[in-house]
Scaffold this motif. Sequence first.
Motif, short mmCIF file in Angstrom:
data_model
loop_
_atom_site.label_atom_id
_atom_site.label_comp_id
_atom_site.label_asym_id
_atom_site.label_seq_id
_atom_site.Cartn_x
_atom_site.Cartn_y
_atom_site.Cartn_z
N GLY A 264 5.91 12.51 2.90
CA GLY A 264 5.44 12.32 1.53
C GLY A 264 4.67 11.03 1.37
O GLY A 264 4.41 10.31 2.35
N ASN A 265 4.26 10.71 0.14
CA ASN A 265 3.59 9.44 -0.14
C ASN A 265 4.64 8.36 -0.31
O ASN A 265 5.49 8.45 -1.20
CB ASN A 265 2.73 9.57 -1.41
CG ASN A 265 1.59 10.54 -1.23
OD1 ASN A 265 1.08 10.73 -0.13
ND2 ASN A 265 1.18 11.18 -2.31
N ALA B 132 13.11 11.24 9.68
CA ALA B 132 14.09 10.17 9.46
C ALA B 132 15.38 10.78 8.95
O ALA B 132 15.44 11.29 7.84
CB ALA B 132 13.53 9.15 8.46
N ASP B 133 16.43 10.73 9.77
CA ASP B 133 17.73 11.27 9.40
C ASP B 133 18.78 10.16 9.38
O ASP B 133 18.68 9.19 10.14
CB ASP B 133 18.15 12.35 10.40
CG ASP B 133 17.21 13.54 10.41
OD1 ASP B 133 16.86 14.02 9.30
OD2 ASP B 133 16.79 13.97 11.50
N GLU C 208 0.85 -1.20 0.00
CA GLU C 208 0.00 0.00 0.00
C GLU C 208 0.88 1.24 0.00
O GLU C 208 2.03 1.19 0.45
CB GLU C 208 -0.91 0.04 1.23
CG GLU C 208 -2.08 -0.91 1.19
CD GLU C 208 -3.04 -0.69 2.35
OE1 GLU C 208 -2.83 0.29 3.12
OE2 GLU C 208 -3.99 -1.48 2.50
N THR C 209 0.32 2.33 -0.48
CA THR C 209 1.01 3.62 -0.41
C THR C 209 0.45 4.39 0.78
O THR C 209 -0.76 4.51 0.94
CB THR C 209 0.80 4.44 -1.69
OG1 THR C 209 1.39 3.73 -2.79
CG2 THR C 209 1.46 5.81 -1.57
N TYR D 33 19.48 4.50 2.62
CA TYR D 33 18.96 4.55 1.26
C TYR D 33 17.86 5.61 1.16
O TYR D 33 17.32 6.07 2.17
CB TYR D 33 18.38 3.19 0.86
CG TYR D 33 19.33 2.04 1.02
CD1 TYR D 33 20.29 1.76 0.04
CD2 TYR D 33 19.29 1.24 2.16
CE1 TYR D 33 21.18 0.70 0.19
CE2 TYR D 33 20.18 0.17 2.31
CZ TYR D 33 21.12 -0.08 1.34
OH TYR D 33 22.00 -1.12 1.48
N ALA D 34 17.51 5.98 -0.05
CA ALA D 34 16.43 6.94 -0.27
C ALA D 34 15.09 6.28 0.03
O ALA D 34 14.90 5.08 -0.20
CB ALA D 34 16.46 7.43 -1.71
N LEU D 35 14.15 7.06 0.56
CA LEU D 35 12.82 6.54 0.84
C LEU D 35 12.06 6.26 -0.45
O LEU D 35 12.27 6.93 -1.47
CB LEU D 35 12.02 7.53 1.69
CG LEU D 35 12.42 7.67 3.17
CD1 LEU D 35 11.62 8.80 3.81
CD2 LEU D 35 12.18 6.35 3.90
N ALA D 36 11.16 5.29 -0.41
CA ALA D 36 10.38 4.89 -1.59
C ALA D 36 9.20 5.84 -1.78
O ALA D 36 8.05 5.47 -1.60
CB ALA D 36 9.89 3.45 -1.43
#
Length: 257
Positions: free
Chosen positions: A193-194, A247-248, A186-187, A252-255
């Motif tokens: 962000g989303n 989140a710091d 799910e998003t 990895y980059a968030l999805a």
Amino acid sequence: MKKILITVTAGLCSLLSVAQQLPLKKEAVFQEGEVLQYKLRYGFITAAEATIKVTNSDLKFDNKPTYKLTVDAQTSGTFDIFYKIRDHYDSYIDKTDLLPYFYQENIREASYRREDKARFNQDGKKVVSNRGTFTTPTNQTFDLVSAYYFARSLDMSKIKVGDKFKLNYFLGDEISALEVEYIGKETVKSKLGNIRCLKFSPSIKPGRIFKKDSRLYLWVTDDGNRVPVKAQVEILVGAVTMELKSADGLKYALAKE
């Protein structure tokens, strides 16, 4: 409020259950310097906040280097007036297999005070704490903090909708088991962000707080970090939601969509 905090925390750790079938990734998905902040809402009211961080530890257990995992949780706003919570947790885990060696907690909840410590002997399948010695069913037993980080580093590439698993963790004066079901993808709309997520449903026990048909849901980022973004459970009156606030230091980059 204390029971709700424990239940949601257990839910955040419940991904550990897949350890029975899925292996760890080649390396941890988190790194030194990662700091996550969460808020716990009752309806629209922020009831509590928590900060979770990873630091390098100078302590060695069995001559092996460790990470120090730290959690600080406290009530806020009106809840802080009627029932003040100032809880602190530390867990020292192996840098390679991420299993815990030592755990301690300092609980300050209203007039209640408690300090507990526990030493994990994974090979001997036991936990030795100030409350006694406890036999564990497996050689992978966790405290709630170490479970949270171990679960994130599991390889979940082959997990299927409807899969159910169980976990074992040490809390207080007993070894507890928890079952969790994988629901799907799910998003989730969040402050960051989303975010594309994997959704799970850990089991809970009905009681004075939860409805008979209440379900706890947990959303974890569908990326390299596997960061819990949201947890939600219905109670007798309303619902309690835990959300990722910041989140710091992520690896990895968030999805994000």
